[in-house]
Write a protein that holds these residues in place. Structure first.
Motif, short mmCIF file in Angstrom:
data_model
loop_
_atom_site.label_atom_id
_atom_site.label_comp_id
_atom_site.label_asym_id
_atom_site.label_seq_id
_atom_site.Cartn_x
_atom_site.Cartn_y
_atom_site.Cartn_z
N ALA A 284 0.75 -1.16 -0.14
CA ALA A 284 0.00 0.03 0.00
C ALA A 284 0.88 1.28 -0.14
O ALA A 284 0.63 2.28 -0.61
CB ALA A 284 -1.11 0.21 1.19
N ASP A 285 1.81 1.34 0.90
CA ASP A 285 2.90 2.32 0.86
C ASP A 285 3.49 2.76 -0.54
O ASP A 285 3.57 3.88 -1.01
CB ASP A 285 4.06 1.68 1.73
N TRP A 286 4.07 1.57 -1.41
CA TRP A 286 4.26 1.72 -2.64
C TRP A 286 3.25 2.42 -3.70
O TRP A 286 3.51 3.27 -4.37
CB TRP A 286 4.81 0.48 -3.22
N LEU A 287 2.01 1.90 -3.38
CA LEU A 287 1.04 2.49 -4.24
C LEU A 287 0.77 4.05 -3.97
O LEU A 287 0.46 4.84 -4.81
CB LEU A 287 -0.56 1.95 -3.86
N LEU A 288 1.08 4.30 -2.49
CA LEU A 288 0.88 6.06 -2.44
C LEU A 288 2.04 6.63 -3.08
O LEU A 288 1.94 7.61 -3.58
CB LEU A 288 1.00 5.95 -0.93
N ARG A 289 3.12 5.96 -2.99
CA ARG A 289 4.46 6.88 -3.34
C ARG A 289 4.80 6.66 -4.85
O ARG A 289 5.17 7.83 -5.52
CB ARG A 289 5.82 6.25 -2.73
N TYR A 291 2.41 4.79 -7.31
CA TYR A 291 1.37 4.70 -8.36
C TYR A 291 0.29 5.69 -8.37
O TYR A 291 -0.75 5.54 -8.90
CB TYR A 291 0.86 3.13 -8.09
N GLY A 292 0.44 6.85 -7.47
CA GLY A 292 -0.74 8.03 -7.45
C GLY A 292 -1.92 7.58 -6.95
O GLY A 292 -2.90 8.01 -7.08
N PHE A 293 -2.01 6.71 -5.82
CA PHE A 293 -3.11 6.46 -5.29
C PHE A 293 -3.01 7.27 -3.73
O PHE A 293 -1.97 7.79 -3.34
CB PHE A 293 -3.08 4.92 -4.60
N GLU A 294 -4.51 7.68 -3.35
CA GLU A 294 -4.66 8.20 -2.37
C GLU A 294 -4.97 7.42 -1.33
O GLU A 294 -5.63 6.31 -1.41
CB GLU A 294 -5.70 9.51 -2.59
N PRO A 295 -4.61 7.71 0.16
CA PRO A 295 -4.86 6.88 1.12
C PRO A 295 -6.34 6.15 1.52
O PRO A 295 -6.56 5.06 1.45
CB PRO A 295 -4.39 7.54 2.24
N HIS A 296 -6.98 7.03 1.16
CA HIS A 296 -8.67 6.75 1.42
C HIS A 296 -9.25 6.13 0.31
O HIS A 296 -10.17 5.39 0.39
CB HIS A 296 -9.47 8.29 1.47
N GLU A 297 -8.44 5.97 -1.01
CA GLU A 297 -8.97 5.15 -1.91
C GLU A 297 -8.61 3.62 -1.60
O GLU A 297 -9.53 2.72 -1.83
CB GLU A 297 -8.37 5.33 -3.21
N LEU A 298 -7.51 3.57 -1.09
CA LEU A 298 -7.25 2.10 -0.42
C LEU A 298 -8.01 1.61 0.93
O LEU A 298 -8.41 0.40 1.15
CB LEU A 298 -5.74 1.84 -0.18
N LEU A 299 -7.94 2.65 1.67
CA LEU A 299 -8.26 2.30 3.26
C LEU A 299 -9.39 3.28 3.74
O LEU A 299 -9.08 4.57 3.43
CB LEU A 299 -7.29 2.26 4.00
N ASN A 300 -10.63 3.05 3.76
CA ASN A 300 -11.70 3.96 4.48
C ASN A 300 -12.45 3.36 5.42
O ASN A 300 -12.34 2.11 5.79
CB ASN A 300 -12.25 4.50 3.26
N GLU A 301 -13.61 4.25 5.88
CA GLU A 301 -14.32 3.43 7.14
C GLU A 301 -14.88 2.03 6.53
O GLU A 301 -15.04 1.48 7.58
CB GLU A 301 -15.36 4.52 7.18
N ARG A 302 -15.28 2.24 5.53
CA ARG A 302 -15.91 0.74 4.89
C ARG A 302 -14.94 -0.16 4.94
O ARG A 302 -15.15 -1.61 4.87
CB ARG A 302 -16.71 1.16 3.72
N HIS A 303 -13.81 0.16 4.60
CA HIS A 303 -12.56 -0.71 4.61
C HIS A 303 -11.41 -0.47 5.21
O HIS A 303 -10.38 -0.22 4.75
CB HIS A 303 -12.09 -1.24 2.99
#
Lengths: 418, 256
Positions: A284-289, A291-303
């Protein structure tokens, strides 16, 4: 001679729970025909221990004597273990002699807090200073920045070290209060902020002045312990993302808690180290740094937690099937980066190659794309691979059925009976 | 079917490529003389190395390729893989036949193959930069034995020269029977004669090594043992990063 062996055994054993082993990102050339250099590009892992972790730096504590009593730490005051301390000269000799034999990239020096923060930090700085000024050593030096040490010492440390780090240890303030009541989050952030401001100040000076000394050229990093205080992956990744942005950290390390104490505030002594969870957090850390992902896309209240069965990118893609399929030959680079089964290296090849002609499945496979995963999410020259309209659950099941992860056994949270 | 043999040098290969163009040949395979096994109906010709011709090919390539891609081609030569010449020739033909820069044309099998082979060779180079273990001799020379999969000594010399600028060192390729020696000024290629009673697999036997050598090897072994976290045991991951064929040259992995 036996004493130095024993000291090394004690102080290497106590330092090994620090995950950081990076030796890249600095830029220290050997211009004076002295010893060593530190590359801006790739670091070098000189060996791998039986746990599969790399050995890049001589990672030791100056001493494991400590005035604090943090529950998760082997060197805590109340723990009944052998204590030892190196002299400055001993650390210098070990570093130089290991380095000359090509065992290591440099030194990672940390320490328990003896007397007070200033006293401890002063010793760490003295080792680095001696290596740089007396031994003309240009290898990599990573020092711990001790919270509470004076600004003057921090500044001096930054002149000799390639990297400085303060470990946040626990991802939540509640966890810190529970397991390390003598420490506080604001006190840990203070040196991180100070160093960041110094780095920025000197960068600005460098624009107008010619001779500005290098200052922490490989930047700062930190570490959080995973699985010791009941935090969620969401809390961890949001914290990491905030520190990457706010303090321009180079790395956040995630260290699966290794049970070392029968303190009932912590996981029991023989419980499994959460290796799979740690692995997913790094992904997930690599995806943030990168691959242009935002943390809430990967992990949020529902997940709030990462799926341990499948990687976080695939997990995200299955929740967002409406973003797919993407056309490999036309889509924007950052959209292709989001396709499961396509990594940075194949992404680079795809973007270069499609300027010369449209690409088909076979060529993608040759370039290293994991077709088994990617086929559900892309189209290319040779028509769609997957025509049926599959539900996320069907894709997930198909992929799980065909994957026999060679790591499954090693990383399973399940205890092995035999 | 015609096979041209060259003397095994990179210049020999380039010189043969020059003749491919000069004689307008397309049905010729180029092979190293020492690797060649005579086929039944094969027409074999030995091509002598002509430096001027090799230089012309290299200059031509330099005009069209960046340093990085020239190095990739050289890496393919150092890979010593059987039949690698075919891919190198395919690559060179594609480069010369196109007006624009085709080094990113990974849809082309030669371009992709050269990039992938170069990657393998450079990974072995990187491994050697990691896995060389020097031992200090009585004569104050840091000495190391290696046996890389590919012929990477020419690639690693610069790294070691820059890093260990103030010590004498030797890195000896046991498989290819040559080494590189740094004398505080420059790196030279050397060949060593081992006398039979001396075991090239070092060990602290004999009076070859400096008196402190044994101590530092033991300290390193201690460090290596203590840095391991037993609760995270994962020998598979260790093997993946550090395949067994390298172990006998690693101080910490030798089973004494």
């Amino acid at each position: 001679m036996e004493r130095i062996q024993e000291k090394l055994a004690i102080l290497a054993d106590a330092a090994k729970y620090d995950a950081s082993c990076a030796s890249s990102g600095s830029n220290r050339k050997n211009e004076t025909k002295g010893l060593g250099n530190a590359h801006p590009g790739m670091g070098i892992c000189h060996s791998y221990t039986a746990d599969g972790r790399c050995v890049s730096l001589l990672k030791i504590l100056l001493t494991n004597v400590c005035i604090y009593d943090c529950a998760y730490c082997v060197s805590r005051k109340s723990n009944d273990i052998k204590r030892a301390a190196f002299t400055v000269q001993e650390v210098v000799d070990l570093t130089i002699n290991f380095y000359r034999r090509n065992y290591i990239e440099g030194l990672f020096l940390s320490s328990g807090i003896f007397k007070d923060p200033d006293y401890t930090m002063e010793r760490l700085v003295r080792v680095a200073k001696k290596l740089r000024t007396e031994h003309n050593f240009n290898g990599y030096i990573h020092l711990k920045a001790i919270p509470g040490a004076s600004d003057e010492l921090m500044r001096e440390a930054g002149l000799y070290a390639d990297r400085l780090s303060v470990n946040l240890e626990l991802p939540t303030e509640a966890g810190l209060k529970l397991l390390a009541p003598e420490k506080s989050r604001p006190a840990m952030i203070q040196p991180i902020r100070f160093l960041q401001n110094e780095i920025i100040r000197l960068e600005d000076e460098r624009k107008v002045l010619k001779k500005v000394p290098t200052f922490v050229p490989a930047g700062q990093s930190t570490q959080v312990i995973v699985g010791a205080a009941g935090e969620s992956d969401m809390e961890i990744m949001h914290l990491a993302s905030r520190f990457y942005r706010q303090f321009q950290l180079k790395r956040v390390y995630y260290s699966g808690y290794v049970p070392i104490s029968n303190d009932n505030r912590l996981p029991a002594l023989h419980s499994q180290v959460p290796l799979m969870r740690e692995n997913r957090l790094y992904q997930a850390d690599w995806l943030l740094r990168f691959y242009g992902f935002e943390p809430h896309e990967l992990l949020n209240e529902r997940h709030p937690n990462l799926d341990t069965d499948i990687d976080p990118k695939l997990s995200w893609a299955l929740r967002n099937l409406d973003s797919f399929p993407v056309d490999i030959n036309k889509a924007d680079k950052m959209l292709i980066a989001r396709v499961p089964g396509i990594g940075i290296e194949s992404l680079r090849k795809i973007c270069a190659a499609r300027m010369h002609g449209t690409l088909n499945w076979d060529q993608l496979k040759q370039m290293g794309v994991q077709i088994g995963k990617a086929r559900y999410f892309i189209t290319c020259k040779s028509g769609p691979f997957e025509r049926r309209d599959l539900t996320p659950e069907q894709i997930r099941q198909q992929l799980l059925a065909q994957s026999h992860s060679k790591w499954a056994k090693a990383h399973s949270p399940q205890l092995q009976l035999f | 079917m015609t096979t041209w043999l060259y003397d095994g040098s990179f210049d020999g290969f380039l010189s043969a490529v020059f003749d491919l163009y000069w004689q307008k040949k397309t049905d010729v395979t180029i092979r190293k003389e020492q690797d060649h096994v005579q086929g039944l109906f094969e027409n074999v010709i030995f091509m002598p190395t002509i430096m001027a011709n090799a230089d012309r090919v290299w200059v031509g390539l330099s005009r069209k390729l960046s340093e990085e891609h020239l190095q990739q081609l050289f890496c393919c030569y150092l890979s010593e893989l059987a039949g690698e010449e075919d891919h190198m020739v395919g690559f060179i033909r594609h480069v010369f036949s196109s007006e624009k820069d085709i080094t990113g044309d990974f849809g082309n099998k030669y371009i992709l193959h050269v990039a992938q082979t170069a990657r393998k060779v450079l990974r072995e180079k990187h491994r050697m930069e990691a896995f060389v273990r020097f031992q200090l001799t009585k004569d104050n020379i840091y000495y190391s034995l290696v046996a890389p999969d590919y012929n990477v000594l020419p690639l690693i010399a610069k790294h070691f020269k820059e890093r260990y600028a103030d010590q004498y060192w030797i890195i000896y390729d046991e498989r290819r029977r040559f080494g590189i020696y740094y004398n505080l000024e420059k790196v030279e290629t050397i060949r060593l004669q081992f006398n039979t009673e001396y075991d090239p697999h070092y060990h602290t036997t004999g009076n070859v090594w400096a008196p402190e050598e044994e101590l530092y090897q033991q300290l390193w072994n201690t460090y290596f043992k203590e840095a391991n976290i037993v609760g995270r045991k994962n020998p598979r991951l260790q093997l993946q990063h550090m395949p067994r064929r390298y172990w006998k040259y690693l101080t910490e992995m030798r089973l004494d």
